[in-house]
Design a protein around this motif. Structure first.
Motif, short mmCIF file in Angstrom:
data_model
loop_
_atom_site.label_atom_id
_atom_site.label_comp_id
_atom_site.label_asym_id
_atom_site.label_seq_id
_atom_site.Cartn_x
_atom_site.Cartn_y
_atom_site.Cartn_z
N TRP A 181 51.76 13.51 15.34
CA TRP A 181 52.93 12.71 15.00
C TRP A 181 53.19 12.55 13.77
O TRP A 181 54.20 12.85 13.24
N ARG A 182 52.30 12.43 12.65
CA ARG A 182 52.61 12.38 11.19
C ARG A 182 53.05 13.68 10.77
O ARG A 182 53.68 13.73 9.67
N SER A 183 52.47 14.86 11.36
CA SER A 183 52.91 16.23 11.12
C SER A 183 54.05 16.73 11.53
O SER A 183 54.55 17.79 11.49
N ARG A 184 54.75 15.74 12.43
CA ARG A 184 55.91 16.14 13.17
C ARG A 184 55.71 17.53 14.06
O ARG A 184 56.27 18.25 14.19
N LEU A 185 54.69 17.65 14.51
CA LEU A 185 54.16 18.81 15.26
C LEU A 185 53.95 18.56 16.82
O LEU A 185 53.44 17.43 17.08
N CYS A 252 62.16 7.45 13.65
CA CYS A 252 63.27 7.72 13.96
C CYS A 252 63.89 6.72 15.23
O CYS A 252 65.35 6.82 15.33
N GLY A 253 63.23 5.81 15.88
CA GLY A 253 63.44 4.99 16.82
C GLY A 253 63.65 5.48 18.18
O GLY A 253 63.89 4.66 19.10
N ARG A 254 63.75 6.84 18.57
CA ARG A 254 63.74 7.02 19.83
C ARG A 254 62.34 6.92 20.37
O ARG A 254 61.32 6.69 19.96
N THR A 271 61.73 13.74 19.53
CA THR A 271 62.91 14.13 18.38
C THR A 271 62.01 14.67 17.04
O THR A 271 62.42 15.66 16.67
N CYS A 272 61.30 13.94 16.88
CA CYS A 272 60.44 14.27 15.45
C CYS A 272 59.36 15.38 16.09
O CYS A 272 59.10 16.08 15.17
N GLN A 273 59.16 15.61 17.17
CA GLN A 273 57.92 16.56 17.74
C GLN A 273 58.58 17.29 18.82
O GLN A 273 58.02 17.34 19.89
#
Ligand code: ZN
Length: 280
Positions: A181-185, A252-254, A271-273
């Motif tokens: 999550w922190r790495s957006r992967l 991002c709130g999603r 979204t982020c990942q």
């Protein structure tokens, strides 16, 4: 953390008695419980080391007592005079020490045995059992470049790589989800699609997650509650991804999603990942 907790109490001490309360906890010692107890009695303890869920102490006969923590195993140094733990399996009394060393294991996947030591390829020694386990990312001898090279040669998903004990140890399902999550992967991004800098960034996040978790488990370690897994001392409020299905992403709130993964679950932000594009 574990070494800091255990070493001052056991290093250079001689083992006075070993009481095996549950033979199944020493089933990996093929010569049997009596042989294990006899082999340990009178031995002087040297250094304490850890790799993944294995922890071992060297003995003055050139071997090592290896403890596999399994799912629920713990090595404890309880306060003198406190009642025995409910799931106490092995009691080790050390000469001249005011604390006993207890192996406590509720679910019985762990255990202990005596093992020979072999060279670790870096000038040190490891028990034979532990040879195939990679170092954890907080180990000073962890080789970042080698890790990066090996990750980037894999076609399997990055989370599968993080959980592969032959590549890296000490990263459980929770740590993996948090670091990703922190790495957006996304967990399915193949290792071979990551650049060197991206792997470095991921490794930094992995270390941060592990360090945070160990820091928060601090009270546990202070009370000499030694848990190599480290995850149990980690409180829900620190988690950005794991266990947060339907809750808003802190970035991002999603709403986060939960998906089945290797008989367990993976949590991520859609979204982020984002899921990687499939290979053509
Ligand atoms: Zn997000």
């Amino acid at each position: 953390m574990v070494r800091r907790g255990l070493s001052p109490y056991v290093t250079d001490r001689r083992i006075a008695t070993v009481q095996i309360l549950e033979p199944r906890s020493v089933r990996r010692h093929e010569a049997g419980p009596a042989d294990l107890a006899a082999g340990l009695t009178g031995r002087q303890v040297g250094s304490v080391s850890r790799r993944g869920k294995y922890l071992w102490v060297t003995l003055d006969d050139g071997r090592a007592l290896v403890v596999h923590l399994g799912m629920s195993g713990q090595l404890l140094l309880p306060d003198p005079g406190s009642p025995d733990e409910k799931h106490l399996r092995v009691r080790i009394v050390l000469e001249g020490a005011d604390r006993e060393l207890h192996f406590v294991d509720q679910r019985m996947f762990g255990g202990m045995h005596v093992d020979d030591l072999v060279g670790d390829g870096a000038g040190g020694h490891v028990p034979v059992t532990v040879q195939h386990i990679a170092r954890d990312p907080l180990d000073p001898q962890f080789d970042d470049r080698d890790f990066s090279r090996r990750i980037r040669s894999r076609s399997s998903g990055i989370k599968r790589c993080l959980l592969d004990q032959s590549l890296v140890s000490g990263i459980g399902n929770i740590y993996a989800d948090e670091a990703l999550w922190r790495s957006r992967l996304h967990y399915d991004v193949p290792g071979e699609r990551l650049t060197g800098p991206r792997v470095s960034e991921l490794l930094t996040h992995v270390r941060d997650v592990m360090t945070d978790a160990l820091a928060e488990g601090g009270t546990s370690f202070d009370s000499l509650y030694v848990n190599v897994n480290g995850e149990s001392g980690w409180f829900d409020r620190s988690l950005h991804a794991y266990g947060r299905e339907g809750e808003p992403c802190d970035r991002c709130g999603r709403p986060l999603v939960r998906e089945p993964f290797m008989n367990r679950s993976s949590y991520r932000c859609p979204t982020c990942q984002r899921r990687p594009r499939s290979r053509v």
